[in-house]
Enzyme design. Structure first.
Site, PDB file in Angstrom:
ATOM      1  N   ASP A  50      69.948  41.145  25.497  1.00  0.00           N
ATOM      2  CA  ASP A  50      69.666  39.723  25.267  1.00  0.00           C
ATOM      3  C   ASP A  50      70.109  38.900  26.472  1.00  0.00           C
ATOM      4  O   ASP A  50      69.399  37.999  26.927  1.00  0.00           O
ATOM      5  CB  ASP A  50      70.386  39.277  23.999  1.00  0.00           C
ATOM      6  CG  ASP A  50      70.236  37.784  23.743  1.00  0.00           C
ATOM      7  OD1 ASP A  50      69.095  37.317  23.615  1.00  0.00           O
ATOM      8  OD2 ASP A  50      71.267  37.083  23.684  1.00  0.00           O
ATOM      9  N   GLU A 122      65.051  44.026  23.095  1.00  0.00           N
ATOM     10  CA  GLU A 122      66.228  43.666  23.869  1.00  0.00           C
ATOM     11  C   GLU A 122      67.107  44.885  24.153  1.00  0.00           C
ATOM     12  O   GLU A 122      67.700  44.993  25.231  1.00  0.00           O
ATOM     13  CB  GLU A 122      67.015  42.595  23.125  1.00  0.00           C
ATOM     14  CG  GLU A 122      66.271  41.264  23.038  1.00  0.00           C
ATOM     15  CD  GLU A 122      67.003  40.219  22.234  1.00  0.00           C
ATOM     16  OE1 GLU A 122      66.680  39.021  22.374  1.00  0.00           O
ATOM     17  OE2 GLU A 122      67.906  40.588  21.441  1.00  0.00           O
TER      18      GLU A 122
END
Length: 236
Positions: A50, A122
């Site tokens: 992320d 992610e």
């Protein structure tokens, strides 16, 4: 008919990356419900990915839109790193068949779960970062997100808000709008509106409501001043 076992080589080809440590990709594809997880699900890689994704997208936006102000870059960033965008990338990579899930999750269609797909996107970015460094992860992000970068699905902002931000950025008073003409019957009126910004020529907009006419006027001024472009914002 027996279901064909997914070939990991096909996924690697779609990613455009070869892992020196394949176990990192395996971890990125492992949901916490999987029997083989044993504390090694994709959650930690998702956390890392992320942050890597945010930096890589910010860098890509900075290079791609050299004239864009900070506010626009922030809105573009938020659009690209949102859950729906990440899930779309995971779908393009077709990661669903490769996910390691618990029996219950596998049978309840979790391979198509948007949240899981976004998390795995992610996690894969995080895995590439650990395996090949930031340059490799950034290249992966650029390959995957470039199509979304060129054509965001949601308007970044409406013309009136954009014009007010532009005026504010130049130290000018807020734009003012006035109806200069109203034509047509009461049930189907047409409004012509003028927008005034200190230090610039007036612009006009027409619409079936005051709000639409004001947006059209603001958009015309933004285009005339080259704050917006036809290519980026299309037609009114």
């Amino acid at each position: 008919m027996a279901r064909r076992k997914p070939n990991i080589e096909e996924l690697l080809n779609r990613l455009g990356y070869r892992f020196g440590k394949p176990e990192l990709l395996d971890e990125a594809l492992t949901h916490v419900s999987a029997p083989q997880a044993a504390g090694q699900s994709y959650q930690r890689l998702e956390f890392l990915g992320d942050r890597v994704l945010g930096l890589a997208i910010a860098e890509l936006l900075f290079k791609t839109f050299p004239g864009a102000p900070e506010g626009e870059l922030s809105r573009r960033l938020a659009e690209l790193v949102r859950r729906e965008s990440c899930a779309e990338i995971a779908i393009a990579w077709d990661v669903g068949p490769y996910l390691k899930l618990g029996a219950g999750e596998a049978h309840s269609g979790e391979r198509r779960n948007q949240t899981i797909l976004a998390d795995v996107c992610e996690a894969i970015i995080g895995a590439v970062f650990l395996d090949g460094g930031y340059e490799a992860a950034s290249a992966l992000v650029e390959r995957a997100f470039q199509p979304l970068l060129a054509a965001p699905r949601r308007p970044l902002r409406d013309p009136k808000s954009a014009l007010q931000e532009w005026a504010q950025g130049r130290g000018l008073p807020p734009p003012t709008y006035s109806v200069v003409e109203q034509t047509g019957p009461d049930h189907a009126p047409k409004f012509r509106v003028v927008v005034k910004v200190q230090g610039t020529d007036n612009e006009f907009g027409v619409g079936t409501s005051k709000r639409i006419a004001e947006q059209a006027a603001a958009r015309s001024l933004l285009l005339r001043e080259a704050v917006w472009t036809e290519e980026e914002h299309g037609t009114a």
